[in-house]
Scaffold this motif. Sequence first.
Motif, PDB file in Angstrom:
ATOM      1  N   ALA A 263      21.747  -7.475 -11.944  1.00  0.00           N
ATOM      2  CA  ALA A 263      21.343  -7.119 -11.195  1.00  0.00           C
ATOM      3  C   ALA A 263      19.916  -7.200 -12.163  1.00  0.00           C
ATOM      4  N   LYS A 264      19.658  -7.160 -13.031  1.00  0.00           N
ATOM      5  CA  LYS A 264      18.700  -7.655 -13.700  1.00  0.00           C
ATOM      6  C   LYS A 264      17.955  -9.118 -13.800  1.00  0.00           C
ATOM      7  N   LEU A 265      19.415  -9.736 -13.578  1.00  0.00           N
ATOM      8  CA  LEU A 265      18.796 -10.741 -13.176  1.00  0.00           C
ATOM      9  C   LEU A 265      17.823 -11.394 -11.307  1.00  0.00           C
ATOM     10  N   LYS A 266      17.914 -11.285 -11.059  1.00  0.00           N
ATOM     11  CA  LYS A 266      18.215 -10.719  -9.451  1.00  0.00           C
ATOM     12  C   LYS A 266      16.150  -9.730  -9.857  1.00  0.00           C
ATOM     13  N   GLY A 267      15.554  -8.785 -10.238  1.00  0.00           N
ATOM     14  CA  GLY A 267      15.359  -8.862 -10.343  1.00  0.00           C
ATOM     15  C   GLY A 267      13.951  -8.976 -11.237  1.00  0.00           C
ATOM     16  N   GLU A 268      14.490 -10.941 -11.623  1.00  0.00           N
ATOM     17  CA  GLU A 268      13.726 -11.003 -12.363  1.00  0.00           C
ATOM     18  C   GLU A 268      12.886 -12.241 -11.886  1.00  0.00           C
ATOM     19  N   ASN A 269      14.317 -12.722 -11.488  1.00  0.00           N
ATOM     20  CA  ASN A 269      14.456 -14.440 -10.042  1.00  0.00           C
ATOM     21  C   ASN A 269      15.479 -14.166  -9.194  1.00  0.00           C
ATOM     22  N   PRO A 270      15.504 -13.656  -8.288  1.00  0.00           N
ATOM     23  CA  PRO A 270      16.389 -13.644  -6.749  1.00  0.00           C
ATOM     24  C   PRO A 270      17.167 -14.741  -6.964  1.00  0.00           C
ATOM     25  N   ARG A 271      15.939 -16.484  -6.985  1.00  0.00           N
ATOM     26  CA  ARG A 271      17.819 -17.530  -7.386  1.00  0.00           C
ATOM     27  C   ARG A 271      18.248 -17.395  -7.789  1.00  0.00           C
ATOM     28  N   ASP A 272      18.186 -16.779  -9.013  1.00  0.00           N
ATOM     29  CA  ASP A 272      18.756 -17.575 -10.407  1.00  0.00           C
ATOM     30  C   ASP A 272      20.135 -17.778  -9.663  1.00  0.00           C
ATOM     31  N   LYS A 273      21.046 -19.128 -10.481  1.00  0.00           N
ATOM     32  CA  LYS A 273      22.261 -19.589  -9.340  1.00  0.00           C
ATOM     33  C   LYS A 273      23.488 -18.265 -10.382  1.00  0.00           C
ATOM     34  N   GLN A 274      22.927 -18.131 -11.572  1.00  0.00           N
ATOM     35  CA  GLN A 274      23.097 -17.368 -12.324  1.00  0.00           C
ATOM     36  C   GLN A 274      24.008 -15.764 -11.731  1.00  0.00           C
ATOM     37  N   VAL A 275      23.011 -15.000 -10.845  1.00  0.00           N
ATOM     38  CA  VAL A 275      23.460 -14.220  -9.914  1.00  0.00           C
ATOM     39  C   VAL A 275      24.447 -13.780  -9.578  1.00  0.00           C
ATOM     40  N   ARG A 276      24.695 -15.156  -8.468  1.00  0.00           N
ATOM     41  CA  ARG A 276      25.839 -14.489  -7.554  1.00  0.00           C
ATOM     42  C   ARG A 276      26.974 -15.401  -8.317  1.00  0.00           C
ATOM     43  N   ARG A 277      27.266 -15.647  -9.964  1.00  0.00           N
ATOM     44  CA  ARG A 277      28.377 -16.694 -10.104  1.00  0.00           C
ATOM     45  C   ARG A 277      28.819 -14.704 -10.920  1.00  0.00           C
ATOM     46  N   SER A 278      27.591 -14.012 -11.113  1.00  0.00           N
ATOM     47  CA  SER A 278      27.881 -13.015 -11.991  1.00  0.00           C
ATOM     48  C   SER A 278      28.667 -11.510 -11.118  1.00  0.00           C
TER      49      SER A 278
END
Length: 302
Positions: A275-290
């Motif tokens: 959720a934190k990464l998505k707010g900073e950069n929705p395209r961050d690949k770590q979002v989907r992995r987490s």
Amino acid sequence: AVTLIQGSPTIANHEVRGKQLDRAEAFIKEFVAKNAQHPLKVKANSQLGNLLQLRASSNVKRANTPAQRSRKTELLAAGRKHYLESHKVFMISKEAIKKQLEGMKGALDPKTQQKEIAVRNELRKDYLQLQLLGALILEETADTLEPGTAEYKKYLNDAAKQFDEIYTKYRSLNAGVYSRVYQGRCYKKLGQLKEALGYLNEILTQPDNPAFREVKTTALVLAMECWLHESQEKYAQAVAQGDEWVEDMRPNETNHPDWLQLRLLLADAHRLYAAKLKGENPRDKQVRRSEIQARRLARDVA
């Protein structure tokens, strides 16, 4: 008496269990009263301490059940009374053992005094155990009080100080390492998360040792709770260290309470991190992995 104490946790009915512990307590007190100089008096007193601690924990457990909500204050007060009584008994036993050890100072010949060495080693073991029990009971006594009150803080600070003394003396032993973790737990309860994490990280950063695997798992669970607290929000650290430890989980550890708790916390860490990464950069690949990892972990422990 020992058989009565050991068998009591298997009795579901509180009144029946209480009567069994009453019998055990009467047996122990009668033995101590009639055998003031008996070599087993110290061990008998320790059993009395165990019994009182068992009564205390039973009252606290009942106090925190919905069915006993109306009696919560009463049950917590009863638990506190028994904790303090058990602490007094354990400290009497500790001082008695200390005097015995002081009377055995000096070198012992391993060839001719094997019996004396065995006795001294057993006394040292009992002395360390009583020190640890004393600190644990102070921490448990705090749990019967309202968090944030002066009395609550005093018991936790006193317990933390004693855990520190034990660790300083016995840092190479399991009891010493656990004491450091319990010291961190006390500071966590006090809301002093920075201090708590300092002590917990001290254990987590030690080289891997099979003898300390369980205590390091306990330390990581406590550290995860700190990292995920709203005042810390150290989600990346929680995810990194949690993933590394869980990947090394053994088949026989799957259903252990600490490992179940660790995986639940790790699932929460991944969810919050995503959720934190998505707010900073929705395209961050770590979002989907987490997000995937959070669902998987939650499903595994459901």
